[in-house]
Scaffold this motif. Structure first.
Motif, PDB file in Angstrom:
ATOM      1  N   PHE A  28       4.793  -6.795 -24.892  1.00 36.91           N
ATOM      2  CA  PHE A  28       3.093  -6.146 -25.808  1.00 36.91           C
ATOM      3  C   PHE A  28       2.663  -7.631 -27.086  1.00 36.91           C
ATOM      4  CE2 PHE A  28       0.204  -4.804 -28.958  1.00 36.91           C
ATOM      5  CZ  PHE A  28      -1.068  -4.037 -28.035  1.00 36.91           C
ATOM      6  N   ARG A  29       3.892  -7.360 -27.917  1.00 35.65           N
ATOM      7  CA  ARG A  29       3.720  -8.670 -29.455  1.00 35.65           C
ATOM      8  C   ARG A  29       3.338 -10.286 -28.060  1.00 35.65           C
ATOM      9  NH1 ARG A  29       2.313  -5.313 -31.942  1.00 35.65           N
ATOM     10  NH2 ARG A  29       3.680  -3.916 -33.334  1.00 35.65           N
ATOM     11  N   ASN A  30       4.084 -10.315 -27.218  1.00 33.01           N
ATOM     12  CA  ASN A  30       3.829 -11.369 -27.115  1.00 33.01           C
ATOM     13  C   ASN A  30       2.933 -11.864 -26.161  1.00 33.01           C
ATOM     14  OD1 ASN A  30       4.335 -13.572 -24.297  1.00 33.01           O
ATOM     15  ND2 ASN A  30       5.004 -14.647 -26.077  1.00 33.01           N
ATOM     16  N   LYS A  31       1.884 -10.467 -26.033  1.00 36.51           N
ATOM     17  CA  LYS A  31       0.635 -10.741 -25.038  1.00 36.51           C
ATOM     18  C   LYS A  31      -0.361 -10.899 -26.539  1.00 36.51           C
ATOM     19  CE  LYS A  31      -2.963  -8.221 -23.251  1.00 36.51           C
ATOM     20  NZ  LYS A  31      -3.228  -6.955 -22.405  1.00 36.51           N
ATOM     21  N   GLN A  32      -0.187 -10.067 -27.711  1.00 39.08           N
ATOM     22  CA  GLN A  32      -0.335 -10.259 -28.484  1.00 39.08           C
ATOM     23  C   GLN A  32      -0.959 -11.881 -29.220  1.00 39.08           C
ATOM     24  OE1 GLN A  32       0.554  -6.875 -30.681  1.00 39.08           O
ATOM     25  NE2 GLN A  32      -0.625  -6.341 -31.845  1.00 39.08           N
ATOM     26  N   MET A  33       0.100 -12.221 -29.840  1.00 40.25           N
ATOM     27  CA  MET A  33       0.763 -13.396 -30.172  1.00 40.25           C
ATOM     28  C   MET A  33      -0.134 -14.975 -29.192  1.00 40.25           C
ATOM     29  SD  MET A  33       4.260 -15.219 -30.487  1.00 40.25           S
ATOM     30  CE  MET A  33       4.348 -15.802 -28.885  1.00 40.25           C
ATOM     31  N   CYS A  34      -0.142 -14.374 -28.262  1.00 44.10           N
ATOM     32  CA  CYS A  34      -0.988 -15.727 -27.128  1.00 44.10           C
ATOM     33  C   CYS A  34      -2.315 -14.945 -27.347  1.00 44.10           C
ATOM     34  CB  CYS A  34      -1.137 -15.239 -25.808  1.00 44.10           C
ATOM     35  SG  CYS A  34       0.407 -15.738 -25.094  1.00 44.10           S
ATOM     36  N   GLN A  35      -3.463 -14.550 -27.799  1.00 47.28           N
ATOM     37  CA  GLN A  35      -4.091 -14.459 -27.789  1.00 47.28           C
ATOM     38  C   GLN A  35      -4.472 -14.742 -29.829  1.00 47.28           C
ATOM     39  OE1 GLN A  35      -6.447  -9.982 -27.740  1.00 47.28           O
ATOM     40  NE2 GLN A  35      -7.521 -10.519 -29.395  1.00 47.28           N
ATOM     41  N   ARG A  36      -4.194 -14.283 -30.088  1.00 48.04           N
ATOM     42  CA  ARG A  36      -3.549 -14.882 -31.924  1.00 48.04           C
ATOM     43  C   ARG A  36      -3.981 -16.376 -31.835  1.00 48.04           C
ATOM     44  NH1 ARG A  36      -0.462 -13.028 -35.734  1.00 48.04           N
ATOM     45  NH2 ARG A  36      -1.629 -11.362 -37.058  1.00 48.04           N
ATOM     46  N   VAL A  37      -3.348 -17.390 -30.214  1.00 47.45           N
ATOM     47  CA  VAL A  37      -3.283 -18.512 -31.124  1.00 47.45           C
ATOM     48  C   VAL A  37      -4.391 -19.201 -30.201  1.00 47.45           C
ATOM     49  CG1 VAL A  37      -2.302 -20.564 -28.893  1.00 47.45           C
ATOM     50  CG2 VAL A  37      -1.288 -19.297 -30.788  1.00 47.45           C
ATOM     51  N   GLU A  38      -5.433 -18.166 -29.150  1.00 46.55           N
ATOM     52  CA  GLU A  38      -6.711 -18.439 -28.611  1.00 46.55           C
ATOM     53  C   GLU A  38      -7.785 -18.136 -29.414  1.00 46.55           C
ATOM     54  OE1 GLU A  38      -7.430 -16.419 -25.603  1.00 46.55           O
ATOM     55  OE2 GLU A  38      -5.509 -16.940 -23.956  1.00 46.55           O
ATOM     56  N   GLU A  39      -7.286 -17.028 -30.362  1.00 47.31           N
ATOM     57  CA  GLU A  39      -8.752 -16.412 -31.813  1.00 47.31           C
ATOM     58  C   GLU A  39      -8.494 -18.202 -33.345  1.00 47.31           C
ATOM     59  OE1 GLU A  39      -8.588 -12.132 -31.636  1.00 47.31           O
ATOM     60  OE2 GLU A  39      -8.092 -12.840 -33.083  1.00 47.31           O
ATOM     61  N   CYS A  40      -7.142 -18.616 -33.173  1.00 46.89           N
ATOM     62  CA  CYS A  40      -6.789 -19.744 -33.724  1.00 46.89           C
ATOM     63  C   CYS A  40      -7.563 -21.023 -33.520  1.00 46.89           C
ATOM     64  CB  CYS A  40      -6.120 -19.770 -33.899  1.00 46.89           C
ATOM     65  SG  CYS A  40      -4.647 -18.818 -35.498  1.00 46.89           S
ATOM     66  N   SER A  41      -8.048 -20.860 -32.364  1.00 48.40           N
ATOM     67  CA  SER A  41      -8.316 -22.756 -31.544  1.00 48.40           C
ATOM     68  C   SER A  41     -10.031 -21.862 -31.339  1.00 48.40           C
ATOM     69  CB  SER A  41      -7.638 -22.795 -30.023  1.00 48.40           C
ATOM     70  OG  SER A  41      -7.182 -23.281 -30.574  1.00 48.40           O
ATOM     71  N   ARG A  42     -10.184 -20.730 -31.155  1.00 45.07           N
ATOM     72  CA  ARG A  42     -11.411 -20.203 -31.324  1.00 45.07           C
ATOM     73  C   ARG A  42     -12.661 -21.462 -32.803  1.00 45.07           C
ATOM     74  NH1 ARG A  42     -12.177 -15.279 -29.522  1.00 45.07           N
ATOM     75  NH2 ARG A  42     -10.912 -15.785 -27.838  1.00 45.07           N
ATOM     76  N   GLY A  55       2.144 -13.958 -38.472  1.00 43.66           N
ATOM     77  CA  GLY A  55       1.217 -15.342 -37.995  1.00 43.66           C
ATOM     78  C   GLY A  55       1.955 -17.164 -37.852  1.00 43.66           C
ATOM     79  N   GLY A  56       3.492 -16.292 -38.393  1.00 47.14           N
ATOM     80  CA  GLY A  56       4.269 -17.973 -38.757  1.00 47.14           C
ATOM     81  C   GLY A  56       4.660 -17.988 -37.290  1.00 47.14           C
ATOM     82  N   CYS A  57       4.511 -17.297 -36.145  1.00 50.07           N
ATOM     83  CA  CYS A  57       5.543 -17.480 -35.165  1.00 50.07           C
ATOM     84  C   CYS A  57       3.857 -17.887 -34.283  1.00 50.07           C
ATOM     85  CB  CYS A  57       5.852 -16.492 -33.901  1.00 50.07           C
ATOM     86  SG  CYS A  57       5.116 -15.343 -33.790  1.00 50.07           S
ATOM     87  N   THR A  58       2.408 -17.231 -34.181  1.00 48.14           N
ATOM     88  CA  THR A  58       1.246 -17.697 -34.046  1.00 48.14           C
ATOM     89  C   THR A  58       0.928 -19.518 -33.998  1.00 48.14           C
ATOM     90  OG1 THR A  58       0.135 -15.733 -34.392  1.00 48.14           O
ATOM     91  CG2 THR A  58      -1.241 -17.200 -33.825  1.00 48.14           C
ATOM     92  N   SER A  59       1.348 -19.880 -34.872  1.00 46.87           N
ATOM     93  CA  SER A  59       1.224 -20.939 -35.964  1.00 46.87           C
ATOM     94  C   SER A  59       2.004 -21.804 -35.069  1.00 46.87           C
ATOM     95  CB  SER A  59       1.255 -21.879 -37.609  1.00 46.87           C
ATOM     96  OG  SER A  59       2.800 -20.831 -37.289  1.00 46.87           O
ATOM     97  N   ILE A  60       3.477 -21.415 -34.502  1.00 46.56           N
ATOM     98  CA  ILE A  60       4.128 -22.334 -33.654  1.00 46.56           C
ATOM     99  C   ILE A  60       3.857 -22.576 -31.847  1.00 46.56           C
ATOM    100  CG2 ILE A  60       6.916 -22.354 -32.812  1.00 46.56           C
ATOM    101  CD1 ILE A  60       7.681 -20.865 -35.651  1.00 46.56           C
ATOM    102  N   GLU A 104      -5.337  -6.231 -31.733  1.00 42.99           N
ATOM    103  CA  GLU A 104      -4.943  -5.161 -32.761  1.00 42.99           C
ATOM    104  C   GLU A 104      -3.587  -5.348 -33.300  1.00 42.99           C
ATOM    105  OE1 GLU A 104      -6.529  -1.398 -29.633  1.00 42.99           O
ATOM    106  OE2 GLU A 104      -5.366  -3.516 -28.501  1.00 42.99           O
ATOM    107  N   SER A 105      -3.913  -6.098 -34.205  1.00 45.70           N
ATOM    108  CA  SER A 105      -2.087  -6.764 -34.577  1.00 45.70           C
ATOM    109  C   SER A 105      -3.029  -6.121 -36.216  1.00 45.70           C
ATOM    110  CB  SER A 105      -1.567  -7.542 -34.523  1.00 45.70           C
ATOM    111  OG  SER A 105      -2.075  -8.579 -35.281  1.00 45.70           O
ATOM    112  N   ALA A 106      -4.447  -6.763 -36.778  1.00 46.75           N
ATOM    113  CA  ALA A 106      -4.146  -6.242 -38.290  1.00 46.75           C
ATOM    114  C   ALA A 106      -4.456  -4.300 -38.793  1.00 46.75           C
ATOM    115  CB  ALA A 106      -5.542  -6.798 -38.370  1.00 46.75           C
ATOM    116  N   CYS A 107      -4.263  -4.616 -39.941  1.00 49.35           N
ATOM    117  CA  CYS A 107      -4.527  -3.140 -39.640  1.00 49.35           C
ATOM    118  C   CYS A 107      -5.884  -2.181 -39.439  1.00 49.35           C
ATOM    119  CB  CYS A 107      -4.298  -2.643 -41.795  1.00 49.35           C
ATOM    120  SG  CYS A 107      -5.469  -2.884 -42.983  1.00 49.35           S
ATOM    121  N   THR A 108      -6.845  -3.099 -39.824  1.00 49.25           N
ATOM    122  CA  THR A 108      -8.228  -2.718 -39.060  1.00 49.25           C
ATOM    123  C   THR A 108      -8.859  -4.477 -39.246  1.00 49.25           C
ATOM    124  OG1 THR A 108      -9.927  -1.215 -38.672  1.00 49.25           O
ATOM    125  CG2 THR A 108      -9.360  -2.549 -41.236  1.00 49.25           C
TER     126      THR A 108
END
Length: 401
Positions: free
Chosen positions: A198-212, A256-261, A137-141
């Motif tokens: 919430f942002r931290n939770k989103q970031m953790c999901q984003r990391v999972e999506e990068c790994s996926r 996406g920067g902190c997601t990559s870290i 839910e961080s993409a504009c849609t």
């Protein structure tokens, strides 16, 4: 501001032609969705995809910008809807060598095509790039797919079977049923208090999506049969044995920067990370006590706070392969396509351009990133010609000491 520049995405400078396609594996919200940029064969007829893949993204951008969708979405569509991405849509993959891989993570309110200029350049230089469209839910849609509804006979209610002709019979096969898109809008936060959690939770999901996404590309490389839920003519199985899984990086802008870290700290398959104007806020304090793999921070001049820079420096103290530079005259949007696609009026409204020429700013981002990737993925290329940029030496760059 440098010389006058016509609006549009520039063609890539590298030795490879670039193709792209969209990949959706597992059509549910938990599946993987990314745009894939790759070196392709030269072909006669090239179809360029639209930069805005669907009108719904204009509605999503209006929502993200807190503007009324009824008037803002049509205006955004008028401003951006006709731009094309200068790549070959579903162009034949160039299976000539093993290519290093980059997983790219977009920023808050963005989507998979917003960094096309950077992704195209990297692909033209011999990388496969998977730009993930996040479903936190961080993409504009964004969207996933519902199962297709079978056609019903109006009189009886019975389903009808479509008789498929045999392949090779000269009769075209019927298209698969169009699947309904389930749109997932941008999530606005109710209070500032829920912001960090919430942002931290989103970031953790984003990391999972990068790994996926990396899992999917690993399966493709290993020859596992992959069913792409989106219509297209590129059979991704042609990439078998062409992805160099020993040379994988993660890259992203802002959120996406902190997601990559976090991704490079959690998934050892990522050998290094490039963080473009990284948002540091969602990261928890424990990350700063870890010895991370190499990270390259490419900052704009305007976005970063002294607190954010201090956090980056704390990471540097654990690893001297972590570098931080600033592109002088740039703003937060200078590393997105918006800097190339907005005229003066929209630029003033949304600060998409700094004082640096947008093409020049993106060239620095790309060259510095390539030099860093060569160093830490052990590439046999000539990207080390831009090594000075890693130390903040050159026109329009400065080190952060």
């Amino acid at each position: 501001m440098g010389g006058a520049q016509s609006l549009g995405l520039p063609s890539a400078k590298g030795p490879h032609n670039v193709g792209c396609t969209d990949v959706m594996i597992d059509n549910s919200r938990q599946g993987s969705f990314f745009r894939l940029y790759y070196p392709c064969e030269a072909s006669g007829e090239v179809k360029h995809p639209l930069w805005i893949p669907h009108y719904e993204y204009c509605r999503g951008l209006a929502d993200y910008l807190n503007r009324d969708k009824r008037w803002c979405a049509p205006l955004l569509n008028m401003a951006f809807g006709y731009y094309e991405v200068p790549v070959g849509w579903d162009a034949p993959f160039k299976a000539a060598e093993k290519y290093p891989l980059i997983i790219f993570s977009h920023g808050l309110g963005a989507f998979r095509t917003v960094y096309s200029a950077v992704c195209i350049e990297l692909a033209s230089q011999g990388f496969i790039v998977a730009a993930v469209e996040h479903r936190d839910e961080s993409a504009c849609t964004t969207f996933f797919l519902k199962s297709p509804v079978e056609d019903l006979e109006p009189s009886t209610g019975a389903t009808t079977a479509v008789q498929q002709p045999l392949e090779g019979s000269g009769i075209p096969l019927a298209s698969p049923p169009e699947m309904d898109k389930e749109w997932l809008p941008f999530r606005k936060l109710d209070t500032a208090n829920e912001d960090f959690a919430f942002r931290n939770k989103q970031m953790c999901q984003r990391v999972e999506e990068c790994s996926r996404a990396l899992d999917v590309l690993t399966d493709i490389n290993n020859g596992k049969l992959i069913k792409n839920g989106l219509p297209g003519h590129l059979d991704v199985s042609v990439m078998k044995d062409c992805i160099d899984l020993k040379r994988v990086a993660v890259m992203g802008h802002s959120f996406g920067g902190c997601t990559s870290i976090l991704a490079v700290s959690r998934d050892s398959r990522f050998r290094c990370a490039v963080a473009l104007d990284s948002w540091m806020f969602p990261l928890t304090d424990d990350i700063y006590s870890k010895a991370l793999p190499p990270v390259f921070f490419v900052n704009s001049q305007k976005f970063q706070t002294s607190d954010s820079i201090d956090k980056m420096k704390r990471l540097c103290s654990n690893n001297n392969e972590i570098k931080i530079i600033t592109i002088v005259g740039s703003v937060h949007q200078s590393q997105t396509d918006f800097t190339l696609l907005t005229g003066q009026l929209l630029s003033l409204a949304f600060e998409t351009k700094g004082t640096i020429n947008p093409i020049e700013g993106l060239n620095i981002t790309n060259r510095a990133s390539l030099a860093f990737l060569q160093r830490h993925l052990d590439l046999q290329k000539n990207f080390d010609q831009w090594d000075a940029l890693l130390e903040g030496v050159g026109d329009h760059v400065a080190p952060v000491n």
